[in-house]
Design a protein around this motif. Structure first.
Motif: not given
Length: 686
Positions: A25, A101, A105, A148
């Motif tokens: 990330v 991402i 998340a 996450l």
């Protein structure tokens, strides 16, 4: 039944290729910040990045209406057509990072472009838009990633401990800072500052901030261009090495890459300089033809293919070796205990820290510096030693001299870095003014001290003094490193050597200038024999020595077949080998320079090497392996040799390109300074 997966499932599956762990990330978001033109990037993580990641930059930002689109898969501003892949200059281009991402998340994005009055706060959890609102914000982008893999528990349980995951992020930030010394990086982990770089564009300063003085003062500069390739950066001296490759950093066209070609070439360049199973320090930037380079090999963009790998290998290897051979590399040793050295280092760092300004002081210090330069130039124009300018009272003159003394003290001494003036955005340097240029013009003048009457005593540094300064000066340090005027291994220095004698039947003591050199007779003779045999074989001038009686060796069928297949290589390197039937061979002669080595052991070693590297068996490989084994015939330790033999050994070392390390990487000699001895006898104090 076959059916098309829903978009949410597709996004989670695709995220697995891009987002492996928190460091993935951070990598994608920081690369986006760099591509956006940021000059300052702050990275903050908590719990190894599993619960909290924040990336803040001062780049161009994202237009408000384009923010939702940025989180759609394959949405990018960096390429438009397939042809653009042939000349990629940006770090990112696939358009997968933000979408991947956001799929796994809880993501919050705050962004503002330079011309916009307000910014946008955009929130997206698991690919689902939660909020979008206008807010006040500085120019640039901040992205916060929370929890996450909160919606993919199977992925989360495979993460390592917070400490380990945090170490992966630290390693990543280290590479990014080394790849972009012109960008100021700040890295915070669990509320503690871990890394901070100035962004002044000086790679050695970045190395100093990350690895400290021990590494930064033992670097060799690299700058070379050839056949469309170029390399620039630093490599460590041979003794700056580790038992793993964590010290090896290299970048291709500004991108951190893992490449077997480049790694192997670097280690080949260091061969015989570092010990076996040790790996060097490197921070090298390579530029290659982008049209021959393909970085679109893997979603992480950390692998690449190059159409002319052999030429790249040769360039990297020769570049490293060329840099290593430019400087004498006899390691200096210390007689101080680890505790004593640690205390001295701490004290030196404490003193140096007193001279390092905090970031908020830099602008004020730069202003004081410019004022001091202007005042100094003005005084030079119309002020003599004790004269008072026309129309000025004695009192005013004293006041002016006091002011002059105070301001002159702001001019950095030789070795201090001149602060840069900055605008409101962190790390962004304003172009130099005429005053700053004037300051540089007088930088060769050193303000040494102030007399009671306020006069500035000037000390001009000569061109010769400038030539002795080695490399960039480290921030916060006034120490300068000087190169040895005469190398110990040189014809001129050889005339001044004083060979004292042998100790422990292994080491020879030689006095030269203000140092005591200690030579390992076995390592030195190994090196001489290795180079001698390599030279003879490369010139096809190998002499053979007959074995009386000949040596018969019994092999298995595979070994026998390999020897017979490569018989010409044995012949070219001085062996006389024949088939003796029943999978046996007879060795009638071996190279003259390796007499004394058991033929059985020699052949066993060669056969093992042939089996291990069966893919690249050629004459160069064979010579290299054979030469390494020839070292077994060198003078052993715990053996008496005469002064004449030691003298002859030193003479032969003078003829070698790399006399400093044996073929296995051990030093052939070390140096002990007169100062170290005087410290030990308390003649001088720190």
């Amino acid at each position: 039944m076959i059916k098309v997966l829903d978009q949410e499932t597709i996004n989670k599956i695709a995220a697995g290729e891009v987002v492996e762990r928190p460091s993935s990330v951070v990598k994608e978001l920081v690369e986006n910040a760099i591509d956006a033109g940021a000059t300052a990037v702050t990275v903050e993580i908590k719990d190894g990045g599993t619960s909290f990641i924040r990336i803040t930059d001062n780049g161009a930002g994202i237009e408000k209406e384009e923010v939702p689109t940025a989180f759609v898969r394959h949405a990018t501003s960096k390429i438009m057509t397939i042809e653009d892949l042939l000349g990629i200059s940006s770090l990112g281009f696939r358009g997968e990072a933000l979408a991947s991402i956001a799929a796994v998340a809880q993501v919050e994005c705050i962004t503002k472009t330079p011309h916009a009055l307000t910014g946008l706060r955009y929130e997206i959890h698991g690919s689902r838009e939660i909020a979008a609102e206008e807010i006040g914000a500085p120019t640039g982008t901040t992205i916060i990633v929370r929890n996450l893999f909160y919606n993919v528990p199977a992925r989360k349980k495979f993460l390592k401990t917070a400490t380990t995951e945090g170490s992966y992020v630290t390693e990543l930030i280290t590479r990014l800072a080394l790849s972009k010394p012109e960008i100021s990086f700040k890295y915070i982990i669990n509320g503690n500052n871990k890394i901070a770089t100035s962004g002044n564009g000086k790679l050695q300063d970045v190395i100093y901030h990350i690895y400290g003085k021990d590494v930064s003062v033992n670097l060799l500069p690299v700058k070379r261009s050839m056949n469309g390739f170029s390399a620039e950066g630093y490599i460590g001296k041979a003794f700056i090495s580790k038992g793993n490759r964590s010290f090896e950093h290299y970048f291709v066209n500004g991108r951190y890459i893992r490449s077997n070609i480049v790694t192997k070439a670097i280690e080949e360049g260091y061969k015989s300089f570092v010990m076996i199973h040790k790996f060097p320090f490197t921070s090298l930037h390579f530029s290659v033809d982008s049209e021959k380079l393909d970085v679109n090999v893997h979603p992480t963009k950390m692998e690449f293919k190059y159409s002319d790998g052999e030429q790249l290998f040769d360039f990297v290897k020769e570049t490293v070796r060329h840099a290593l051979l430019q400087e004498e590399m006899i390691p200096d040793v210390s007689l101080r205990t680890a505790k004593e050295q640690r205390e001295i280092t701490i004290e030196q760092q404490r003193r140096a820290a007193l001279h390092v300004p905090e970031p908020f002081e830099k602008e004020a210090r730069a202003k004081r510096y410019q004022e001091a330069v202007i005042l100094h130039n003005r005084d030079k124009a119309h002020d003599s030693k004790n004269d008072v300018p026309v129309g000025e009272t004695i009192s005013a003159a004293k006041t002016r001299q006091t002011e002059k003394a105070i301001l002159a003290a702001q001019i950095p001494k030789s070795g201090e870095s001149i602060p840069e003036k900055q605008d409101g955005q962190a790390g962004k340097t304003i172009p130099e003014t005429k005053t700053q240029q004037t300051a540089k013009e007088i930088s060769t003048v050193r303000m040494q001290r102030l007399e009671e009457n306020g006069e500035i005593i000037k000390e001009k540094r000569t061109a010769n003094e400038e030539d002795t300064i080695k490399g960039p000066i480290l921030t916060g340090s006034t120490q300068q490193m000087e190169l040895n005027v005469d190398r110990f291994i040189s014809e001129e220095a050889r005339k001044k050597h004083r060979v004292i004698g042998q100790v422990f039947k292994t080491y020879w003591l030689v006095e030269y200038e203000d140092k005591l050199y200690i030579m390992d007779q076995h390592a030195a003779h190994e090196k001489v024999m290795f180079e001698r045999l390599m030279l003879k074989m490369s010139q096809k001038n190998v002499l053979s020595q007959q074995l009386l009686p000949p040596k018969v060796l019994h092999l298995n069928s595979v070994e026998h077949g390999l020897v017979m297949d490569k018989l010409s290589l044995f012949e070219q390197t001085g062996f006389d080998v024949e088939d003796f039937g029943d999978d046996s061979i007879v060795i009638r002669s071996i190279p003259d320079d390796i007499m004394g080595v058991d033929p059985q052991l020699l052949f066993d070693g060669l056969l093992n090497a042939l089996f291990e590297d069966a893919g690249r068996i050629d004459i160069d490989f064979f010579v290299e392996k054979l030469s390494g084994m020839a070292c077994k015939a060198a003078i052993k330790g715990n053996t008496n040799i005469s002064f004449q033999e030691a003298d002859a050994l030193i003479d032969e070392l003078l003829t070698l390109n790399n006399p400093y390390n044996c073929p296995h990487g051990r030093p052939t000699m070390i140096a002990l300074s007169k100062t170290e001895l005087e410290h030990k006898f308390k003649r001088i104090q720190d």
